[in-house]
Scaffold this motif. Structure first.
Motif, PDB file in Angstrom:
ATOM      1  N   CYS A   5      37.477  37.697  29.479  1.00 54.67           N
ATOM      2  CA  CYS A   5      38.050  36.689  30.611  1.00 54.67           C
ATOM      3  C   CYS A   5      37.352  37.297  31.945  1.00 54.67           C
ATOM      4  O   CYS A   5      37.759  38.230  32.334  1.00 54.67           O
ATOM      5  N   ARG A   6      36.682  36.354  32.678  1.00 53.15           N
ATOM      6  CA  ARG A   6      36.153  36.917  33.851  1.00 53.15           C
ATOM      7  C   ARG A   6      37.179  36.410  35.100  1.00 53.15           C
ATOM      8  O   ARG A   6      37.595  35.521  35.263  1.00 53.15           O
ATOM      9  N   ILE A   7      37.516  37.493  35.697  1.00 51.15           N
ATOM     10  CA  ILE A   7      38.287  37.433  36.872  1.00 51.15           C
ATOM     11  C   ILE A   7      37.786  37.994  38.125  1.00 51.15           C
ATOM     12  O   ILE A   7      37.059  39.001  38.264  1.00 51.15           O
ATOM     13  N   LEU A   8      38.183  37.096  39.160  1.00 53.51           N
ATOM     14  CA  LEU A   8      37.557  37.480  40.487  1.00 53.51           C
ATOM     15  C   LEU A   8      39.014  37.856  41.305  1.00 53.51           C
ATOM     16  O   LEU A   8      39.814  36.824  41.422  1.00 53.51           O
ATOM     17  N   ALA A  31      38.335  43.352  36.947  1.00 52.37           N
ATOM     18  CA  ALA A  31      37.993  42.218  37.816  1.00 52.37           C
ATOM     19  C   ALA A  31      37.097  42.512  38.757  1.00 52.37           C
ATOM     20  O   ALA A  31      37.109  43.578  39.429  1.00 52.37           O
ATOM     21  N   ASP A  32      36.234  41.479  39.145  1.00 48.81           N
ATOM     22  CA  ASP A  32      35.361  41.712  40.274  1.00 48.81           C
ATOM     23  C   ASP A  32      36.219  41.435  41.651  1.00 48.81           C
ATOM     24  O   ASP A  32      37.249  40.652  41.517  1.00 48.81           O
ATOM     25  N   VAL A  73      32.461  31.678  42.689  1.00 46.36           N
ATOM     26  CA  VAL A  73      33.772  31.456  42.286  1.00 46.36           C
ATOM     27  C   VAL A  73      33.793  30.577  41.122  1.00 46.36           C
ATOM     28  O   VAL A  73      34.713  30.790  40.360  1.00 46.36           O
ATOM     29  N   TYR A  76      33.987  32.222  37.574  1.00 47.99           N
ATOM     30  CA  TYR A  76      35.239  32.995  37.007  1.00 47.99           C
ATOM     31  C   TYR A  76      36.136  32.030  36.260  1.00 47.99           C
ATOM     32  O   TYR A  76      36.400  30.979  36.733  1.00 47.99           O
ATOM     33  N   ASP A  77      36.807  32.713  35.102  1.00 45.92           N
ATOM     34  CA  ASP A  77      37.752  31.923  34.709  1.00 45.92           C
ATOM     35  C   ASP A  77      39.075  31.829  35.418  1.00 45.92           C
ATOM     36  O   ASP A  77      39.794  30.686  35.233  1.00 45.92           O
ATOM     37  N   VAL A  79      40.737  33.128  39.473  1.00 47.19           N
ATOM     38  CA  VAL A  79      40.742  33.799  40.648  1.00 47.19           C
ATOM     39  C   VAL A  79      41.976  34.061  41.489  1.00 47.19           C
ATOM     40  O   VAL A  79      42.738  33.286  41.259  1.00 47.19           O
TER      41      VAL A  79
END
Ligand SMILES: Cc1cc2nc3c(=O)[nH]c(=O)nc-3n(C[C@H](O)[C@H](O)[C@H](O)COP(=O)(O)O)c2cc1C
Length: 175
Positions: A5-8, A31-32, A73, A76-77, A79
């Motif tokens: 899961c990509r999280i920012l 996360a980023d 933005v 990402y999945d 934010v």
């Protein structure tokens, strides 16, 4: 194998508290992270003058001029957006950033850092600015920091985010 899961994590911080929480969350959630940067203008937020300007911006709902996001933005999945409470509401740079970028956010989570009060209104304003309901929210107060409860609150927030994202991903796989 399931995809990661990509999280920012995006935050604004005037004196470092929200930045610290954001950095620890980024490491907990893998996360980023990106700070919200204001455009150079006539006034700074430093010192007593900057404090008063920030209070007025928050009270009058003045729109701060923020730089475009550096990271994509929409890629990402989730934010996670963090803001300090200013004058009983959300700080102006975060409101402006959410108004500009909220439409690109798939899933949203929010956190606030406050001295003692105002986080409820701040979270509501952030959610309205983004045009989205957060799947999780967290408040870290001055007393949490003083009593060292912030780590537990951060952990619970990170866990809720993981659980809710896992549940959403399952539903998305089914449809
Ligand atoms: C302009 C301004 C207004 C503030 N107003 C409030 C407030 O209404 N309620 C509150 O609990 N804390 C208030 N605070 C305190 C901050 O929300 C709190 O110290 C926060 O942790 C600061 O985060 P930062 O270090 O990331 O900037 C205010 C701080 C500033 C600079």
């Amino acid at each position: 194998m399931t995809e990661r899961c990509r999280i920012l994590i995006v935050y604004y911080s005037r004196t470092g508290t929200t930045r610290r929480v954001a950095e620890l969350l980024a490491s907990e959630l893998d996360a980023d992270i990106e700070p919200i940067r204001e455009r150079a203008g006539p006034g700074s937020r430093d010192g007593a003058r900057g404090y008063v300007r920030s209070v007025i911006d928050a009270l009058c709902h003045r729109r701060a001029a923020v730089m475009p996001a550096l990271l994509d933005v929409a890629a990402y999945d989730l934010v996670v957006v963090g803001a300090p409470v200013w004058a009983g509401g959300a700080c102006a740079p975060v409101r402006a950033w959410l108004e500009s970028n909220g439409g690109q956010i798939r899933h949203l989570a929010l956190f606030c850092c406050e001295g003692a009060r105002g986080s409820g209104t701040a979270l509501k304003q952030m959610s309205e600015a983004a045009g989205k309901t957060p799947l999780a929210a967290c408040v870290i107060s001055g007393s949490d920091l003083y009593r060292r409860r912030d780590a537990d609150k951060r952990d619970a927030f990170a866990q809720k985010i993981r659980q809710r994202m896992a549940a959403r991903r399952e539903t998305e796989w089914l449809v």
